[in-house]
Write a protein that holds these residues in place. Structure first.
Motif, PDB file in Angstrom:
ATOM      1  N   LEU A 390       0.855  -1.184   0.000  1.00 48.51           N
ATOM      2  CA  LEU A 390       0.000   0.000   0.000  1.00 48.51           C
ATOM      3  C   LEU A 390       0.893   1.236   0.000  1.00 48.51           C
ATOM      4  N   ASN A 391       0.755   2.073  -1.018  1.00 45.66           N
ATOM      5  CA  ASN A 391       1.540   3.311  -1.122  1.00 45.66           C
ATOM      6  C   ASN A 391       0.619   4.513  -0.928  1.00 45.66           C
ATOM      7  N   ILE A 392       0.984   5.379   0.040  1.00 41.28           N
ATOM      8  CA  ILE A 392       0.238   6.617   0.299  1.00 41.28           C
ATOM      9  C   ILE A 392       1.194   7.779   0.078  1.00 41.28           C
ATOM     10  N   VAL A 393       0.845   8.695  -0.827  1.00 41.24           N
ATOM     11  CA  VAL A 393       1.746   9.799  -1.160  1.00 41.24           C
ATOM     12  C   VAL A 393       1.180  11.107  -0.616  1.00 41.24           C
ATOM     13  N   GLY A 394       2.107  12.074  -0.373  1.00 44.01           N
ATOM     14  CA  GLY A 394       1.696  13.401   0.064  1.00 44.01           C
ATOM     15  C   GLY A 394       1.334  13.492   1.516  1.00 44.01           C
ATOM     16  N   VAL A 395       1.933  12.643   2.344  1.00 46.62           N
ATOM     17  CA  VAL A 395       1.629  12.659   3.778  1.00 46.62           C
ATOM     18  C   VAL A 395       2.740  13.380   4.523  1.00 46.62           C
ATOM     19  N   GLY A 396       2.419  14.521   5.226  1.00 44.40           N
ATOM     20  CA  GLY A 396       3.385  15.206   6.084  1.00 44.40           C
ATOM     21  C   GLY A 396       4.575  15.728   5.292  1.00 44.40           C
ATOM     22  N   GLY A 397       5.711  15.966   6.008  1.00 46.84           N
ATOM     23  CA  GLY A 397       6.931  16.428   5.392  1.00 46.84           C
ATOM     24  C   GLY A 397       7.623  15.308   4.662  1.00 46.84           C
ATOM     25  N   PRO A 398       8.642  15.665   3.872  1.00 43.27           N
ATOM     26  CA  PRO A 398       9.349  14.636   3.107  1.00 43.27           C
ATOM     27  C   PRO A 398      10.154  13.726   4.031  1.00 43.27           C
ATOM     28  N   SER A 399      10.215  12.480   3.636  1.00 38.69           N
ATOM     29  CA  SER A 399      11.022  11.520   4.371  1.00 38.69           C
ATOM     30  C   SER A 399      12.468  11.616   3.928  1.00 38.69           C
ATOM     31  N   ILE A 400      13.345  10.874   4.576  1.00 40.79           N
ATOM     32  CA  ILE A 400      14.763  10.868   4.187  1.00 40.79           C
ATOM     33  C   ILE A 400      14.896  10.432   2.744  1.00 40.79           C
ATOM     34  N   GLU A 401      14.123   9.406   2.371  1.00 44.08           N
ATOM     35  CA  GLU A 401      14.207   8.926   0.995  1.00 44.08           C
ATOM     36  C   GLU A 401      13.734  10.000   0.018  1.00 44.08           C
ATOM     37  N   ASP A 402      12.621  10.702   0.411  1.00 42.62           N
ATOM     38  CA  ASP A 402      12.135  11.774  -0.453  1.00 42.62           C
ATOM     39  C   ASP A 402      13.178  12.874  -0.582  1.00 42.62           C
ATOM     40  N   SER A 403      13.827  13.241   0.545  1.00 41.83           N
ATOM     41  CA  SER A 403      14.833  14.310   0.521  1.00 41.83           C
ATOM     42  C   SER A 403      16.006  13.923  -0.373  1.00 41.83           C
ATOM     43  N   MET A 404      16.461  12.689  -0.255  1.00 40.33           N
ATOM     44  CA  MET A 404      17.573  12.249  -1.093  1.00 40.33           C
ATOM     45  C   MET A 404      17.175  12.293  -2.566  1.00 40.33           C
ATOM     46  N   ALA A 405      15.922  11.901  -2.836  1.00 40.01           N
ATOM     47  CA  ALA A 405      15.469  11.938  -4.228  1.00 40.01           C
ATOM     48  C   ALA A 405      15.425  13.371  -4.742  1.00 40.01           C
ATOM     49  N   MET A 406      14.956  14.298  -3.872  1.00 39.59           N
ATOM     50  CA  MET A 406      14.887  15.707  -4.285  1.00 39.59           C
ATOM     51  C   MET A 406      16.286  16.260  -4.538  1.00 39.59           C
ATOM     52  N   VAL A 407      17.267  15.905  -3.679  1.00 37.55           N
ATOM     53  CA  VAL A 407      18.641  16.357  -3.886  1.00 37.55           C
ATOM     54  C   VAL A 407      19.178  15.824  -5.205  1.00 37.55           C
ATOM     55  N   ALA A 408      18.903  14.570  -5.472  1.00 34.88           N
ATOM     56  CA  ALA A 408      19.376  13.970  -6.714  1.00 34.88           C
ATOM     57  C   ALA A 408      18.772  14.672  -7.920  1.00 34.88           C
ATOM     58  N   VAL A 409      17.469  14.989  -7.829  1.00 32.21           N
ATOM     59  CA  VAL A 409      16.813  15.698  -8.934  1.00 32.21           C
ATOM     60  C   VAL A 409      17.413  17.087  -9.104  1.00 32.21           C
ATOM     61  N   ALA A 410      17.656  17.783  -7.978  1.00 34.07           N
ATOM     62  CA  ALA A 410      18.225  19.134  -8.055  1.00 34.07           C
ATOM     63  C   ALA A 410      19.610  19.112  -8.685  1.00 34.07           C
ATOM     64  N   LEU A 411      20.436  18.139  -8.276  1.00 38.90           N
ATOM     65  CA  LEU A 411      21.770  18.037  -8.870  1.00 38.90           C
ATOM     66  C   LEU A 411      21.681  17.741 -10.356  1.00 38.90           C
ATOM     67  N   GLY A 412      20.733  16.916 -10.716  1.00 33.75           N
ATOM     68  CA  GLY A 412      20.566  16.609 -12.128  1.00 33.75           C
ATOM     69  C   GLY A 412      20.163  17.816 -12.930  1.00 33.75           C
ATOM     70  N   LEU A 413      19.205  18.583 -12.382  1.00 31.31           N
ATOM     71  CA  LEU A 413      18.769  19.797 -13.084  1.00 31.31           C
ATOM     72  C   LEU A 413      19.911  20.812 -13.185  1.00 31.31           C
TER      73      LEU A 413
END
Length: 443
Positions: A390-413
């Protein structure tokens, strides 16, 4: 067939070895039960404590000799029993010294009489009863420790004595049998006849009956005197004739178990004027097959509600326990109850199915960012489960995994921007000296 016969031959050999080496036979505590004189319905009964001193040697050879009988038992209810088959000396009838658990034993008066069923009638075709029947007759029904043995014996004692001999015994070492669907199963039943009895050479008959919830039917009947089966409508049930005549193995073999085979089976052996029988229970069990829908589960957003269905099918017997479990990302287990249960549905083969629906309301249930959702079923001897994510998205603040993914996306951009910027910068920075030069010619 050959394997079954071999087992019984080995049992006979072991019994003979035990007899030679000196079998330790038990003292059985029993109840003597008989009807009160005067009749009436229902018949009133009298119960008295009784003892059976068992010996594997002929009666009168010292079974119970030198032992002091309990003072609370009438001496007329103390029996010195000779069982030359030594079945009464089996270990399931011998509790450990000082043990509270005891075998169950009941003794009743027995009246020899001709059998009324047609497959046993030829055994008493003569209208004259033998003088051998003029004696005291008893029947004994026994259940061993932990249900490991069920036994019925017919015993004969000279008139006004307490030294009976076992003439006929019928026993089973598997009073309760469990089987899966679609496999062959053997219902154990063996019998022994005292070879010194005049009744032993006059043939025998074997009968198997089925009973379930008050209804019954004849499965199989065999008359050894005419070597003939009685006509029945039952298919897929048979005896091993070689073992039957050689070792007294009257076990019933069912070729393929079906749901309708669950119930009680009664094995009856007839001699002229005598019969003994034991009852066995067959429990046909099949675990359920589980499935979830929809699979995979769609992504769920906060505030949304999603219904999940769990189907359990192809199981027997009817009783089934179902519940839902959720394991979050933190490893915490939540039991979510049984959901909305359907009624039982029965298929053409007799098996059952049942469904449960679970409403996942993210506004009321603490499901975090999702996890593993399981449908758990407990049925008979089995525990089965089927799971989905069961996957629930958009709950609360970003998790560690979400933060790492965002950093990776930012570096890529950032990298893409730098590459594009460098490419455009290179194409727009031509050498100034490379401008077109005007050539003048002087005349």
């Amino acid at each position: 067939m050959a394997g079954i016969s071999t087992i019984y031959k080995l049992s006979v050999i072991c019994a003979c070895v035990l007899l030679v080496c000196g079998t330790r036979c038990p003292v059985l505590e029993c109840w003597f039960v008989q009807e009160k004189p005067g009749g009436g319905f229902p018949a009133a009964t009298i119960q008295e404590k009784a003892l059976m001193y068992i010996s594997s040697e002929p009666a009168g050879d010292g079974s119970g000799a030198g032992r002091s009988p309990p003072v609370d038992i009438d001496p007329a209810r103390i029996y010195h029993v000779s069982d030359q088959s030594a079945t009464l000396c089996s270990s399931p009838l011998q509790p450990a010294e000082g043990s509270v658990k005891k075998p169950q034993c009941e003794i009743n008066p027995f009246l020899p009489q001709p059998a009324l069923v047609q497959w046993a009638a030829p055994l008493t075709s003569s209208a004259r009863s033998p003088l051998y029947l003029q004696a005291d007759w008893f029947s004994a029904a026994l259940l061993g420790l932990d249900g490991q043995l069920v036994m019925s014996s017919v015993m004969r004692a000279p008139t006004a004595t307490n030294k009976p001999n076992v003439i006929l015994s019928v026993s089973s070492r598997t009073p309760t049998v469990r089987s899966r669907l679609g496999v062959p199963v053997l219902l154990d039943c063996g019998f022994w006849v005292d070879p010194s009895s005049p009744l032993s050479g006059s043939g025998f008959s074997v009968e198997w009956r089925y009973q379930f919830r008050g209804e019954g039917r004849l499965l199989l009947a065999y008359d050894s005197k005419s070597d003939r089966y009685a006509e029945t409508s039952e298919e897929g049930a048979e005896l091993n004739f070689t073992a039957l005549h050689q070792t007294g193995n009257a076990s019933l073999i069912l070729e393929e178990t079906k749901v309708r085979h669950s119930g009680t089976y009664i094995c009856t052996v007839y001699l002229p004027y005598l019969l003994a029988q034991v009852a066995l229970d067959l429990e046909v069990e099949e675990p359920p097959s589980l499935s979830l829908s929809p699979t995979p589960l769609p992504v769920v957003y906060p505030g949304q509600s999603r219904t999940v269905q769990c189907d359990a099918s192809g199981f027997t017997p009817l009783t089934l326990q179902l519940h839902w479990e959720f394991v979050g990302a933190d490893g915490k287990v939540q039991v979510l109850g049984e959901g909305r249960m359907s009624g039982h549905r029965q298929a053409s083969d007799g098996t059952f199915s049942q469904s449960s629906w679970l409403d996942l309301d993210t506004s009321r249930m603490d499901l975090g960012r999702g996890g593993e959702l399981s449908c758990v079923v407990v049925h008979s001897r089995w525990t089965r489960r089927v799971s989905t994510t069961l996957n629930i998205v958009g709950v609360g603040g970003p998790s560690i995994e979400d933060s790492m993914a965002m950093v990776a996306v930012a570096l890529g951009l950032y990298g893409i921007i730098k590459v594009v910027s460098w490419a455009f910068g290179s194409s727009g920075s031509s050498d100034p000296d490379s401008k077109d030069k005007v050539s003048y010619t002087y005349i």
